[in-house]
Design an enzyme around this catalytic site. Structure first.
Site, PDB file in Angstrom:
ATOM      1  N   SER A  67       0.851  -1.269   0.009  1.00 32.84           N
ATOM      2  CA  SER A  67      -0.118  -0.159   0.087  1.00 32.84           C
ATOM      3  C   SER A  67       0.912   1.426  -0.065  1.00 32.84           C
ATOM      4  CB  SER A  67      -0.722   0.033   1.138  1.00 32.84           C
ATOM      5  OG  SER A  67      -1.986  -0.936   1.219  1.00 32.84           O
ATOM      6  N   GLY A 295      -6.469  -5.412  -3.002  1.00 35.04           N
ATOM      7  CA  GLY A 295      -6.594  -4.601  -1.837  1.00 35.04           C
ATOM      8  C   GLY A 295      -5.762  -3.575  -1.305  1.00 35.04           C
ATOM      9  N   ASP A 296      -4.547  -3.962  -1.305  1.00 32.00           N
ATOM     10  CA  ASP A 296      -3.482  -3.138  -0.943  1.00 32.00           C
ATOM     11  C   ASP A 296      -3.276  -1.827  -1.786  1.00 32.00           C
ATOM     12  OD1 ASP A 296      -2.945  -5.189   0.646  1.00 32.00           O
ATOM     13  OD2 ASP A 296      -1.289  -6.140  -0.634  1.00 32.00           O
ATOM     14  N   ALA A 297      -3.720  -2.342  -3.237  1.00 35.11           N
ATOM     15  CA  ALA A 297      -3.179  -1.219  -4.253  1.00 35.11           C
ATOM     16  C   ALA A 297      -4.372  -0.131  -4.030  1.00 35.11           C
ATOM     17  CB  ALA A 297      -3.415  -1.520  -5.523  1.00 35.11           C
TER      18      ALA A 297
END
Length: 341
Positions: A67, A295-297
């Site tokens: 992230s 999801g991290d991105a």
């Protein structure tokens, strides 16, 4: 305006060992798609088996680090982001340092003498992924490192903090230190539900940190698990997001905002007793390479606008853009420059 050191991430730095596998491989190691777990003894031979595959790739990862790197990429301001975690003194650790520094992140790793750098098996089938983390050195992070003046000064410099829920298994004490600092100084503290097992088996440290969270991120599966663990008799993601946003807060400066992604379905944002839905950018199936890091991105993109004090609509749009870029590539990687405006 975003400036140097404005965003700090803290988490488990892991080297992703990513390869395309088949259903047989998943069954052999008893793992499920779209899930993230910690490695048990039965999983350990899997790392060598993945490494022997022709399609294997090594990518510096770990949820929070992903992230932060995406945020850094979106911001294009050298050193706007910092990251803290624990690696081993080995080849993988050096690789990680090189990779994250090249990405423009100011990394301050605690280097553990006794354990190897953590790895994460990324098993990809039909574009969907299953993650099995062998934390090793990442599990050795100590709050003593955080207390060092040269490290704590990075905490003091930042105005926004993001920590994936996975770090609750490693150093809840470090999380509390940062959370309490953020509350005392009216800064923004954010965490992610991260995985069903965190909500189930690390409920106590998660609940202890929750009052400090100004933003809570997660996906629909994690949100439903959180609701089940807390005896909320609903699996309606909008209701759950609302209930999480209304959980008591340690500081009244910022109201809590819950942001739940649902794959190809709209992003749910709950704040002020209301829920808004934001459509995602749909991608034809043939363009999907793998969902690892999606999801991290999303969080990385979201944070890149949040630190510039943009409205939540812009934050979600940037999150969707970043996730869309990442799922068309292998692992949590991206082209040299973003095309987001």
């Amino acid at each position: 305006m975003a400036c140097e050191g404005i965003l700090l991430g803290m988490g488990n730095p892991l080297l992703d060992i990513s390869a395309v596998v088949d259903e047989e491989f998943l069954n052999k190691y008893d793992i499920k798609l779209n899930n993230a777990i910690l490695a048990e003894d039965k999983h350990l031979p899997m790392y060598d088996e993945l490494a022997s595959k022709e399609t294997v790739e090594y990518i510096a990862g770990g949820a929070t680090q992903n992230s932060i790197k995406v945020s850094q990429w979106m911001l294009q301001i050298p050193g706007a982001t910092s990251y803290i975690g624990c690696i081993g003194k080995d080849k993988f650790g050096e690789e990680m340092k090189k990779n994250s520094t090249a990405a423009g992140v100011n990394v301050k790793y605690y280097e553990d003498e006794s354990a190897p750098t953590g790895t994460c098996a990324v098993c990809v089938v039909g574009g969907e992924r299953s993650l099995v983390a062998n934390l090793s050195a990442a599990n050795c992070y100590k709050s003593e490192h955080l207390k060092r003046p040269e490290i704590w000064s990075i905490v003091e410099k930042a105005k926004y903090y993001y920590i994936a829920g996975f770090f609750l298994t490693v150093s809840p004490e470090s999380i509390q230190m940062v959370a309490e600092h953020a509350a005392a100084k009216n800064k923004v503290f954010m965490m992610n539900l991260s995985a069903p097992f965190i909500c189930e088996f690390f409920r106590e440290p998660q609940e202890k940190a929750l009052p400090y969270m100004d933003y809570v991120f997660g996906n629909e599966t994690e949100a439903r698990t959180f609701a089940k663990v807390h005896g909320w008799e609903t699996d309606n993601v909008e209701e759950i997001a609302l209930k999480i946003s209304q959980w008591p807060k340690a500081s009244g400066t910022h109201k809590r905002i819950t942001v739940i992604t649902q794959g190809a379905d709209p992003v749910v944002v709950a704040e002020d007793g209301k829920v808004k839905l934001f459509p995602v950018i749909l991608l034809p199936k043939e363009k999907l390479v793998d969902t690892n890091g999606a999801g991290d991105a999303f969080v990385g993109g979201f944070l890149s606008q949040l630190v510039q004090e943009k409205p939540v609509e812009d934050c979600v749009r940037a999150g969707c853009y970043a996730a869309n870029v990442v799922i068309q590539r292998s692992g949590c990687t991206y082209p040299p420059k973003p095309e987001f405006n």
